[in-house]
Design a protein around this motif. Structure first.
Motif, PDB file in Angstrom:
ATOM      1  N   GLU A 687       0.858  -1.183   0.000  1.00  0.00           N
ATOM      2  CA  GLU A 687       0.000   0.000   0.000  1.00  0.00           C
ATOM      3  C   GLU A 687       0.898   1.239   0.000  1.00  0.00           C
ATOM      4  O   GLU A 687       2.115   1.140   0.143  1.00  0.00           O
ATOM      5  CB  GLU A 687      -0.918   0.005   1.223  1.00  0.00           C
ATOM      6  CG  GLU A 687      -1.886  -1.175   1.274  1.00  0.00           C
ATOM      7  CD  GLU A 687      -2.760  -1.139   2.515  1.00  0.00           C
ATOM      8  OE1 GLU A 687      -2.381  -0.437   3.473  1.00  0.00           O
ATOM      9  OE2 GLU A 687      -3.802  -1.803   2.532  1.00  0.00           O
ATOM     10  N   ALA A 688       0.268   2.391  -0.170  1.00  0.00           N
ATOM     11  CA  ALA A 688       1.035   3.636  -0.166  1.00  0.00           C
ATOM     12  C   ALA A 688       1.755   3.811   1.165  1.00  0.00           C
ATOM     13  O   ALA A 688       1.181   3.566   2.235  1.00  0.00           O
ATOM     14  CB  ALA A 688       0.115   4.819  -0.421  1.00  0.00           C
ATOM     15  N   VAL A 689       3.024   4.230   1.095  1.00  0.00           N
ATOM     16  CA  VAL A 689       3.836   4.432   2.295  1.00  0.00           C
ATOM     17  C   VAL A 689       4.534   5.788   2.179  1.00  0.00           C
ATOM     18  O   VAL A 689       4.809   6.278   1.077  1.00  0.00           O
ATOM     19  CB  VAL A 689       4.864   3.305   2.474  1.00  0.00           C
ATOM     20  CG1 VAL A 689       4.180   2.028   2.926  1.00  0.00           C
ATOM     21  CG2 VAL A 689       5.643   3.055   1.174  1.00  0.00           C
ATOM     22  N   THR A 690       4.853   6.398   3.332  1.00  0.00           N
ATOM     23  CA  THR A 690       5.417   7.745   3.377  1.00  0.00           C
ATOM     24  C   THR A 690       6.880   7.711   3.787  1.00  0.00           C
ATOM     25  O   THR A 690       7.233   7.068   4.778  1.00  0.00           O
ATOM     26  CB  THR A 690       4.616   8.624   4.353  1.00  0.00           C
ATOM     27  OG1 THR A 690       3.298   8.816   3.841  1.00  0.00           O
ATOM     28  CG2 THR A 690       5.272   9.980   4.519  1.00  0.00           C
ATOM     29  N   ARG A 705       5.566  10.255  -0.799  1.00  0.00           N
ATOM     30  CA  ARG A 705       5.074   8.884  -0.654  1.00  0.00           C
ATOM     31  C   ARG A 705       5.488   8.019  -1.836  1.00  0.00           C
ATOM     32  O   ARG A 705       5.810   8.532  -2.911  1.00  0.00           O
ATOM     33  CB  ARG A 705       3.543   8.871  -0.571  1.00  0.00           C
ATOM     34  CG  ARG A 705       2.940   9.945   0.253  1.00  0.00           C
ATOM     35  CD  ARG A 705       1.470  10.163  -0.058  1.00  0.00           C
ATOM     36  NE  ARG A 705       0.597   9.077   0.339  1.00  0.00           N
ATOM     37  CZ  ARG A 705      -0.412   8.628  -0.391  1.00  0.00           C
ATOM     38  NH1 ARG A 705      -0.644   9.140  -1.590  1.00  0.00           N
ATOM     39  NH2 ARG A 705      -1.184   7.650   0.045  1.00  0.00           N
ATOM     40  N   VAL A 707       3.648   5.044  -4.067  1.00  0.00           N
ATOM     41  CA  VAL A 707       2.352   4.411  -4.349  1.00  0.00           C
ATOM     42  C   VAL A 707       2.615   3.210  -5.245  1.00  0.00           C
ATOM     43  O   VAL A 707       2.981   3.376  -6.424  1.00  0.00           O
ATOM     44  CB  VAL A 707       1.390   5.396  -5.030  1.00  0.00           C
ATOM     45  CG1 VAL A 707       0.040   4.734  -5.278  1.00  0.00           C
ATOM     46  CG2 VAL A 707       1.219   6.658  -4.189  1.00  0.00           C
ATOM     47  N   ARG A 788       6.570   8.182   8.287  1.00  0.00           N
ATOM     48  CA  ARG A 788       5.116   8.049   8.438  1.00  0.00           C
ATOM     49  C   ARG A 788       4.472   9.409   8.181  1.00  0.00           C
ATOM     50  O   ARG A 788       5.148  10.430   8.056  1.00  0.00           O
ATOM     51  CB  ARG A 788       4.743   7.545   9.825  1.00  0.00           C
ATOM     52  CG  ARG A 788       4.997   8.536  10.950  1.00  0.00           C
ATOM     53  CD  ARG A 788       4.469   8.040  12.279  1.00  0.00           C
ATOM     54  NE  ARG A 788       4.632   9.028  13.345  1.00  0.00           N
ATOM     55  CZ  ARG A 788       4.131   8.900  14.580  1.00  0.00           C
ATOM     56  NH1 ARG A 788       3.462   7.807  14.925  1.00  0.00           N
ATOM     57  NH2 ARG A 788       4.315   9.848  15.487  1.00  0.00           N
ATOM     58  N   SER A 789       3.122   9.415   8.135  1.00  0.00           N
ATOM     59  CA  SER A 789       2.370  10.657   7.943  1.00  0.00           C
ATOM     60  C   SER A 789       1.093  10.603   8.772  1.00  0.00           C
ATOM     61  O   SER A 789       0.711   9.552   9.292  1.00  0.00           O
ATOM     62  CB  SER A 789       2.041  10.872   6.463  1.00  0.00           C
ATOM     63  OG  SER A 789       1.296   9.787   5.950  1.00  0.00           O
ATOM     64  N   GLU A 797       0.865   4.857   7.124  1.00  0.00           N
ATOM     65  CA  GLU A 797       1.751   4.790   5.964  1.00  0.00           C
ATOM     66  C   GLU A 797       3.214   4.669   6.385  1.00  0.00           C
ATOM     67  O   GLU A 797       4.094   5.380   5.895  1.00  0.00           O
ATOM     68  CB  GLU A 797       1.541   5.986   5.030  1.00  0.00           C
ATOM     69  CG  GLU A 797       0.158   6.041   4.400  1.00  0.00           C
ATOM     70  CD  GLU A 797       0.051   7.035   3.249  1.00  0.00           C
ATOM     71  OE1 GLU A 797       1.022   7.793   3.013  1.00  0.00           O
ATOM     72  OE2 GLU A 797      -0.981   7.040   2.570  1.00  0.00           O
ATOM     73  N   TRP A 799       6.979   3.557   6.626  1.00  0.00           N
ATOM     74  CA  TRP A 799       7.944   3.199   5.586  1.00  0.00           C
ATOM     75  C   TRP A 799       8.732   1.949   5.979  1.00  0.00           C
ATOM     76  O   TRP A 799       9.334   1.908   7.058  1.00  0.00           O
ATOM     77  CB  TRP A 799       8.912   4.365   5.359  1.00  0.00           C
ATOM     78  CG  TRP A 799      10.015   4.065   4.389  1.00  0.00           C
ATOM     79  CD1 TRP A 799      11.324   3.826   4.674  1.00  0.00           C
ATOM     80  CD2 TRP A 799       9.898   3.949   2.971  1.00  0.00           C
ATOM     81  NE1 TRP A 799      12.043   3.590   3.537  1.00  0.00           N
ATOM     82  CE2 TRP A 799      11.184   3.659   2.462  1.00  0.00           C
ATOM     83  CE3 TRP A 799       8.839   4.079   2.073  1.00  0.00           C
ATOM     84  CZ2 TRP A 799      11.437   3.482   1.105  1.00  0.00           C
ATOM     85  CZ3 TRP A 799       9.085   3.908   0.713  1.00  0.00           C
ATOM     86  CH2 TRP A 799      10.367   3.616   0.252  1.00  0.00           C
TER      87      TRP A 799
END
Length: 824
Positions: A687-690, A705, A707, A788-789, A797, A799
């Motif tokens: 999944e999307a990660v920051t 991020r 995606v 993270r965010s 999200e 990482w």
């Protein structure tokens, strides 16, 4: 309709705030009071015997139509630094005045009288991008005030600079070059880059639905201008009107250059940018098909004529008898947009070297363009030139302001240390740099911005940083005065007039003192001189602050060259500068006080650097900031220092709950800033990660991020998200790389936010991959987050991998600076 025009130069008076802006409390949106009652009149005076209040007046503006918050495609309009006409109208016959404000309640400081509630027009200058609002009350003869009418409108970021000299040349250069700004035109329909042009690449149109359009107008159609291009029509010619270039006006086309099946090439302009009948200069015969043809349309305001040139020859001209006004719609290549509803008269064939000049070219100059020779003498650089060298898969084509060179003379040297990279220095005796042409139209609004350095032991005499010459003297001059005087901005008297030069002065020292620390000798100073044609005023700013203004009503065009480091007069060059200048910018418009502060703060300053070479504490719970700002990152979860990419170490995160954070945000995310760092995923993100973000109390001001692409494990797109408010209802802009990248490899990521232009840009591995304009950001007040965010008050999200060499800056990094960081 009768009209009274009053100038309300908001953000420019008295250090950047007029009475009408007095209650605006923040940079982005200001505050608006909900009061609709005004007992006894707008200022709360004694009530009269007539207690019947007028109805709320209506408000309209053709430059800034009212915003519709329920429309997801609600348009933004040109733009900061551009005045708009706002018309007030009342249905009540006893109304004698309108009181108004912008981004504030109405005030008696801003009023315009009327009779019988008749319409009145007020000129106002929006000072910030995004939502602005005008408030108006109608006041009757008895002093009763109507309810407040609020009119919302949305404003784009301002037009970019005409020319910028960064002065970062290596030592020993014989000349310095000013570069023009980029003008992006987004492609639509069958417009296809990557084709064959007259020279190099070209832009092809199939004639069905294709065009390229800018967001803001390229030309000011209220004055002389020239549009030229190379075009190749299909072998069979055209069966209907085929528009090569056009620009929107208030209700239709302001001008267009098109090929007609019978009349051939035609240059048409509409009086006032309205739906009135066009005036046309035509070729008079069918245009050449299947071969490249040079075409130019010229509006000569001085001689009141429209002129058409084909292959360097004047083939048609007609008198111009109509009124004209500044068209504020988009500029289109390949179609006649003609209004907000889309295009028509689509072009079929190929275009190349589309040029826009903000002046009229004569017969000789057009012939030079056709022959491939650049006309220079007395002619300002072209505002924009589209050469169409983009790849076939480009989504937009970029025009660029024409560059201009300044030759160095005497003791002028490049390679000096500047406020940003290099600078141009002068010996105070013979050194100066001279362009072969003017840069700004001094008869219109313009702004000149520069950084200047004077030695601590500066001689007690006049020194000129920059000027533009005229027939009998300077058109303008930015200079430093002796005897304790500071920086000054001078507007020259018109040739042949009895008037005197007008000078705005800054006197930082006490009366009689010839030296004081406030003079800033031995340090860099940011100086801005501005001519506001509409307000008939010259203004001066020093180090981001308004320091003075003077009335100035002379409107004349100084066509001499620009001189750096001295002042050129009919009797020779004098007032040589002993010092240096850097980052000189010329604008064809007013720039607001907020924008000037943005320029002053634009020089990137390092606010954080985390190299992740060591962890500190017992047990280890932080990693130091090596920038000198003293902002360590606290390690949370199981975050640790492991093997790195740059030097030895990197921050290693597990993708579950590991992260690092600061206790404060090291940069103001509502102004210009940059963030850059290296990232490598240890496992394939599902999944999307920051990688990094700046958190507010509810969400993230930005997040960089990854995606993932579901059908290609480990591959995906890098993306920036940026929110304009710390709330669930925030508008979020996404800037996404069109290419896919392997997250398991080390990638260098950079976010650059230009707070002056409101532009957000994403760089991957030192290359610009995507960007967006008119982007607003809120000021994050919680922390810088690594790995993270925050969204809707929740963290996520995380990482899964390593991060190295993380840098933060206050200010927008240049593409070269980003490339240098990525080359580490």
């Amino acid at each position: 309709m009768s009209a009274v025009v009053a100038a309300l130069a908001l953000g420019l008076l008295s250090g950047g705030q007029s009475a009408a802006a007095a209650t605006a409390s923040d940079e982005q949106g200001g505050t608006r009071e909900s009061r609709t009652e005004a007992p006894g009149g707008p200022e709360g005076g004694a009530a009269s015997s007539d207690q019947v209040r007028p109805q709320a007046p209506s408000v309209s503006s053709w430059q800034y139509p009212e915003s519709d918050p329920d429309d997801p495609n609600d348009a933004w309009h040109d733009g900061v630094g551009k005045y708009g006409d706002f018309t007030f109208d009342s249905p009540d016959a006893d109304v004698v005045a309108y009181w108004y404000g912008i981004n504030s309640d109405p005030t008696s400081s801003n009023s315009v009288s009327t009779s019988g509630g008749a319409p009145r027009t007020v000129q106002m200058l929006p000072r910030r991008p995004g939502i602005n609002f005008v408030t108006v009350q109608a006041v009757d003869a008895a002093g009763n005030a109507s309810p407040i009418r609020t009119y919302d409108f949305t404003v784009r970021a301002g037009e970019p600079e005409h020319l910028a000299f960064d002065l970062d040349d290596e030592a020993g250069a014989a000349e310095v070059t000013g570069e023009g700004a980029l003008w992006q035109a987004r492609l639509t329909g069958d417009a296809a880059p990557g084709g064959e042009g007259y020279r190099g690449g070209g832009l092809h149109f199939a004639g069905e639905n294709g065009y390229a359009a800018t967001e803001i107008p390229v030309l000011d159609t209220s004055k002389s201008f020239t549009v030229s291009l190379w075009a190749r029509l299909p072998d069979e010619g055209v069966a209907a009107s085929a528009t090569a270039v056009s620009q929107n006006g208030a209700d239709g086309l302001a001008y267009r250059l098109y090929a007609h099946p019978e009349r051939g090439w035609t240059f048409a302009q509409t009086p006032g940018g309205t739906s009135a009948s066009e005036r046309e200069a035509s070729q008079g015969q069918p245009a050449t098909a299947g071969a490249w043809t040079h075409v130019a349309g010229v509006f000569n305001d001085a001689d009141q004529e429209l002129v058409l040139y084909v292959d360097g020859e004047r083939v048609g001209d007609v008198p111009w008898t109509g009124a004209h006004s500044r068209a504020r719609g988009a500029t289109a290549l390949g179609a006649a947009l003609g209004g907000p509803g889309g295009g028509g008269d689509f072009f079929s064939g190929d275009l190349d070297e589309v040029r826009f000049h903000d002046d009229w070219l004569n017969d000789e100059q057009v012939a030079q363009l056709h022959a491939g020779t650049e006309p220079v003498a007395g002619l300002r650089p072209a505002t924009a030139v589209w050469n169409f060298e983009e790849a076939a898969d480009a989504s937009s084509v970029a025009g660029e302001g024409q560059p201009a060179e300044a030759r160095l003379h005497g003791g002028a040297e490049t390679g000096t240390t500047g406020v940003r990279d290099g600078a141009l220095s002068f010996d105070g005796e013979t050194g100066h740099a001279l362009t072969g042409r003017p840069v700004v139209d001094t008869s219109q609004s313009y702004t000149v911005s520069l950084w200047a350095w004077l030695p601590a032991d500066q001689e007690n005499r006049h020194m000129t940083a920059v000027m533009q010459g005229g027939a009998s003297g300077p058109g303008f001059s930015l200079h430093h005065r002796p005897n304790g005087g500071g920086w000054s901005f001078m507007g020259g008297a018109a040739p042949g007039s009895d008037g005197a030069d007008v000078v705005v002065t800054h006197s930082p020292c006490e009366a009689g003192a010839q030296d004081c620390p406030a003079l800033g000798r031995g340090t860099w100073a940011h100086v801005v001189g501005m001519h506001d044609m509409d307000a008939e005023r010259l203004e001066l700013y020093v180090n981001g602050r308004f320091v003075g203004s003077q009335p100035y009503s002379d409107r004349w065009e100084a066509t001499g060259p620009v001189v750096f480091g001295a002042s050129e007069h009919p009797d020779g060059v004098r007032d040589h500068l002993d010092g240096a200048i850097d980052d000189v910018r010329f604008y064809d418009r007013v720039i607001t006080a907020d924008e000037i502060r943005g320029l002053y703060e634009r020089h990137p300053v390092s606010t954080g650097r985390w190299q992740f070479e060591q962890a500190e504490g017992s047990p280890p719970d932080s990693t130091p900031d090596s920038s000198g700002a003293g902002t360590p990152l606290t390690l949370n979860g199981g975050a640790a220092i492991g093997p790195g990419w740059v030097d030895q170490g990197a921050l290693v995160l597990d993708g579950v709950d590991d992260h690092a954070e600061t206790t404060t945000v090291p940069m103001d995310t509502s102004a210009g800033f940059s963030v850059a760092g290296w990232a490598q995923a240890a496992t394939v993100p599902e999944e999307a990660v920051t990688v990094f973000s700046a958190a507010g109390q509810h969400g993230s001001a930005f997040a960089v991020r990854f995606v993932p692409e579901p059908d290609a494990p480990a591959w995906g797109q890098w993306q920036i998200t940026m929110a304009d408010a710390d709330s669930a209802s925030a508008n979020v802009v996404m800037v996404t790389s069109p290419m896919y990248y392997d997250a398991l490899e080390w990638n260098h990521l950079a976010l650059v936010y230009d707070g002056f232009r409101r532009e957000l840009t994403l760089y991957v591995n030192g290359q610009r991959v995507d960007g967006s304009g008119n982007v607003l950001s809120f000021r994050a007040d919680h922390s810088l987050q690594v790995g993270r965010s925050r969204s809707d008050g929740q963290w996520g999200e995380y990482w899964p991998g390593a991060i190295d060499e993380l840098r933060t800056f206050q200010g927008a990094l240049s593409p070269d600076h980003v490339a240098q960081l990525a080359a580490q």
